[in-house]
Design a protein around this motif. Structure first.
Motif, short mmCIF file in Angstrom:
data_model
loop_
_atom_site.label_atom_id
_atom_site.label_comp_id
_atom_site.label_asym_id
_atom_site.label_seq_id
_atom_site.Cartn_x
_atom_site.Cartn_y
_atom_site.Cartn_z
N LEU A 162 0.84 -1.19 0.00
CA LEU A 162 0.00 0.00 0.00
C LEU A 162 0.87 1.24 0.00
O LEU A 162 0.62 2.20 -0.72
N GLU A 163 1.92 1.21 0.81
CA GLU A 163 2.74 2.41 0.96
C GLU A 163 3.59 2.65 -0.29
O GLU A 163 3.96 3.78 -0.57
N THR B 297 0.97 4.61 -2.24
CA THR B 297 0.76 5.98 -1.78
C THR B 297 1.98 6.83 -2.10
O THR B 297 1.85 7.99 -2.50
N ALA B 298 3.17 6.25 -1.94
CA ALA B 298 4.40 7.02 -2.19
C ALA B 298 4.47 7.47 -3.64
O ALA B 298 5.03 8.51 -3.97
N ILE C 232 1.65 7.74 -5.86
CA ILE C 232 0.50 8.49 -6.35
C ILE C 232 0.36 9.86 -5.70
O ILE C 232 -0.08 10.82 -6.32
N GLN C 233 0.70 9.96 -4.42
CA GLN C 233 0.35 11.15 -3.67
C GLN C 233 1.36 12.28 -3.85
O GLN C 233 2.48 12.06 -4.29
N GLY C 234 0.94 13.49 -3.47
CA GLY C 234 1.83 14.64 -3.49
C GLY C 234 2.48 14.83 -2.14
O GLY C 234 1.85 14.57 -1.11
N PHE C 235 3.71 15.32 -2.12
CA PHE C 235 4.45 15.52 -0.86
C PHE C 235 5.07 16.92 -0.85
O PHE C 235 6.18 17.13 -0.37
N ASP C 236 4.31 17.88 -1.36
CA ASP C 236 4.86 19.24 -1.53
C ASP C 236 5.52 19.83 -0.29
O ASP C 236 6.61 20.38 -0.39
N PRO C 237 4.87 19.78 0.89
CA PRO C 237 5.50 20.43 2.06
C PRO C 237 6.85 19.78 2.38
O PRO C 237 7.79 20.47 2.76
N GLN D 42 3.38 8.34 3.01
CA GLN D 42 1.92 8.49 2.96
C GLN D 42 1.57 9.93 3.30
O GLN D 42 2.17 10.51 4.21
N HIS D 43 0.56 10.46 2.61
CA HIS D 43 -0.03 11.75 3.00
C HIS D 43 -1.44 11.46 3.46
O HIS D 43 -2.23 10.84 2.73
N VAL D 44 -1.75 11.89 4.68
CA VAL D 44 -3.08 11.68 5.24
C VAL D 44 -3.68 13.03 5.58
O VAL D 44 -2.98 13.90 6.10
N ASP E 268 -1.40 21.23 2.27
CA ASP E 268 -0.63 20.26 1.47
C ASP E 268 0.15 20.92 0.35
O ASP E 268 0.59 20.27 -0.59
N ASN F 187 -6.68 9.47 2.55
CA ASN F 187 -5.40 9.58 1.84
C ASN F 187 -5.70 10.25 0.50
O ASN F 187 -6.14 9.57 -0.44
N PRO F 188 -5.47 11.58 0.39
CA PRO F 188 -5.82 12.26 -0.86
C PRO F 188 -5.20 11.59 -2.08
O PRO F 188 -4.04 11.16 -2.04
N ARG F 189 -5.98 11.53 -3.13
CA ARG F 189 -5.60 10.99 -4.43
C ARG F 189 -5.55 9.46 -4.51
O ARG F 189 -5.34 8.92 -5.60
N VAL F 190 -5.67 8.80 -3.41
CA VAL F 190 -5.58 7.34 -3.46
C VAL F 190 -6.99 6.75 -3.47
O VAL F 190 -7.82 7.11 -2.63
N PRO F 191 -7.29 5.85 -4.42
CA PRO F 191 -8.62 5.24 -4.44
C PRO F 191 -8.93 4.58 -3.11
O PRO F 191 -8.08 3.92 -2.52
N VAL G 93 -6.80 1.91 0.03
CA VAL G 93 -6.42 2.19 1.42
C VAL G 93 -7.27 1.44 2.43
O VAL G 93 -6.93 1.38 3.61
#
Lengths: 238, 264
Positions: free
Chosen positions: A24-25, A28-29, A31-36, B42-44, B80, B148-152, B156
């Motif tokens: 899963l991670e 997420t790593a 697909i997701q954004g990590f801007d900050p 992960q971004h939550v 974010d 979890n934004p953007r994740v289907p 998750v």
């Protein structure tokens, strides 16, 4: 080159990560954004000590990002490795910003002049001349550090309440063995760097007398309070 | 683009970075490995409440590093985007680890079952005012709080089952919600959203967040329908629930510093 931190390195009791979680991670790593977090561009190494106890000193690895030319926010780890433990945060402000703080807030903040000029604050992996350019600025700044995990006590989880930390302000404060260990690990010499940084100047107005807790010890205590429902809280001392 | 509060004041104040600063930054980034940061995977997005004043509620963005199956460490921001403010840290432990903690430690922690689980848990809530409840239940049917934004959602979903059993400890170091332009004061303890009493999150906050991420109500409803709630939640956690809505505050005391050399 980065070696192993020989200071206390407590093990978190636990099961290794399960495959499903790891997969899963990976997702997420990707697909997701990590801007900050992507704003974090610098690694600085220094020592902190507890606001009420200079004899407890901790090697602190700062991972910092600028929000603007006067402000940095940093995550602090006990070591700069893949399994580094996230033990605290530091905020770093220019002298101009620091002077806008109320006096009772200034006590939380420490000066950086000594750490820079003595060489104990450094950027691992970055050539001396480049570091010095950066430290011309840092020497004039002030920092506010809170630690949440007392790894020097051997705590294997982040127990207790937050600790306001202070930074070194003169010779004689740092433990020689801690300093030596860092020098060996990074193959550097604080003495040599001190000479190279001799021309760097601290805050233009001098170190503010309210900074560094005005020389006093600072300790956090926990109070139970009446949690308000309408925007006002009533304190009850226990 | 600088972050601003509602009045347009820049937070934090300060000059833009100079070209020289940008170059130094870039240079450091190329030369240094920044290893621990690369492990945030992960971004939550969820919500938190100030334990000393639970009417103050904020949207939080956690950037999570999983250390092992029982422990996560999170850097928490208030947004974010690249100008987000670092507002604190949260640590998350499994129920197994939590039970090893002494009661005095446990009281600083909060549960995650409510944030992760299905709206059906809300039906057990009888204490909130009816009107708020009805609106809230309707909104909750449309979304979970922890996303979890953007994740289907289906991706998750298994992790939510794990999360539902965990406990968190969240310290906030910068109260941007009250307009602080710089991080002021001692750190404060945060609590998690719950379905009852003063733990209920303002539905408008949730709706704004859901609109921002275009969260699909149908997808969430389907995906979370069978997440089991934990059989037992330790009563020391969510301290206010069993202790007459009491919270905690951290205060500073001046004391004699133990020294090995003069200071400052």
């Amino acid at each position: 080159m980065e070696g192993v931190n020989v200071s206390t390195h407590p093990e978190i009791p636990a099961e290794p990560t399960q495959i499903g979680t790891a997969l899963l991670e990976k997702a997420t790593a990707t697909i997701q954004g990590f801007d900050p977090v992507n704003k974090i561009h610098q690694h600085l190494c220094a020592f902190h000590f507890y606001g009420h106890d200079m004899t407890r000193q901790v090697e602190a690895h700062h991972f910092c990002g600028h929000l603007n030319g006067d402000f940095r926010q940093c995550l602090i780890y006990d070591r700069p490795d893949d399994d580094g433990q996230l033990i605290g945060v530091e905020y770093i402000v220019s002298e101009e910003l620091f002077l806008t703080l109320p006096d009772d807030e200034k006590q939380f903040w420490h000066s950086h002049e000594f750490e820079v000029k003595s060489g104990v604050l450094f950027m691992p992996g970055v050539p001396g001349p480049v570091q010095r350019k950066e430290f011309e600025k840092v020497a004039k700044t002030y920092g506010k550090v809170i630690h949440f995990w007392q790894v020097d006590k051997g705590d294997n989880l982040p127990l207790g309440i937050p600790q306001v930390m202070m930074a070194l302000t003169k010779d004689g404060q740092p433990y020689e063995n801690l300093a030596q260990d860092v020098e060996n690990r990074y193959n550097i010499s604080f003495e040599e760097e001190r000479e190279n940084r001799a021309c760097i100047k601290g805050p233009s107005h001098g170190i503010h007398p309210m900074a560094n807790a005005a020389g006093k010890g600072l300790q956090t205590v926990l109070r139970e309070v009446e949690c308000c429902k309408e925007g006002k809280s009533t304190r009850v001392f226990v | 683009m600088a972050a601003t509060n509602g009045t347009g004041a820049q937070i934090p104040p300060g000059k833009p970075m100079s070209v020289e600063q940008h170059m130094l930054d870039k240079g450091a980034q190329m030369l240094q490995s920044l290893k621990p940061i690369k492990h945030m995977n992960q971004h939550v997005c969820t919500f938190a409440l100030y334990s000393h004043d639970m009417t103050r509620q904020i949207e939080t963005h956690h950037y999570v590093t999983r250390v092992n199956q029982d422990f996560l460490q999170c850097a928490v921001f208030d947004a974010d985007d690249p100008m987000a403010h670092l507002i604190g840290l949260e640590y998350i432990v499994s129920d197994r680890l939590f039970e090893t903690l002494p009661p005095d430690e446990q009281k600083l922690w909060h549960t995650h079952a409510y944030e992760a689980c299905t709206p059906s848990i809300l039906s057990s809530n009888k204490r909130s005012s009816k009107r708020v409840n009805i609106i809230f239940y309707m909104m909750q049917i449309k979304s979970g709080l922890w996303v979890n934004p953007r994740v289907p959602e289906m991706v998750v979903r298994p992790e939510l089952e794990n999360l539902a059993k965990t406990y968190g400890k969240f310290w906030c170091t910068w109260q941007t919600d009250r307009g602080d332009k710089l991080p002021m004061g001692p750190p404060v303890l945060m609590m998690s959203p719950q379905g009852t009493g003063i733990g209920v999150v303002n539905p408008v906050l949730v709706q704004n967040r859901d609109d921002k991420y275009n969260i699909s109500s149908d997808a969430l409803k389907t995906a979370r329908v069978e997440i089991a709630e934990p059989e037992w939640l330790n009563p020391q956690a969510d301290y206010w629930k069993q202790h007459n809505d009491k919270g905690f505050a951290v205060e500073m005391e001046t004391t004699e510093m133990k020294k090995r050399a003069s200071f400052p």
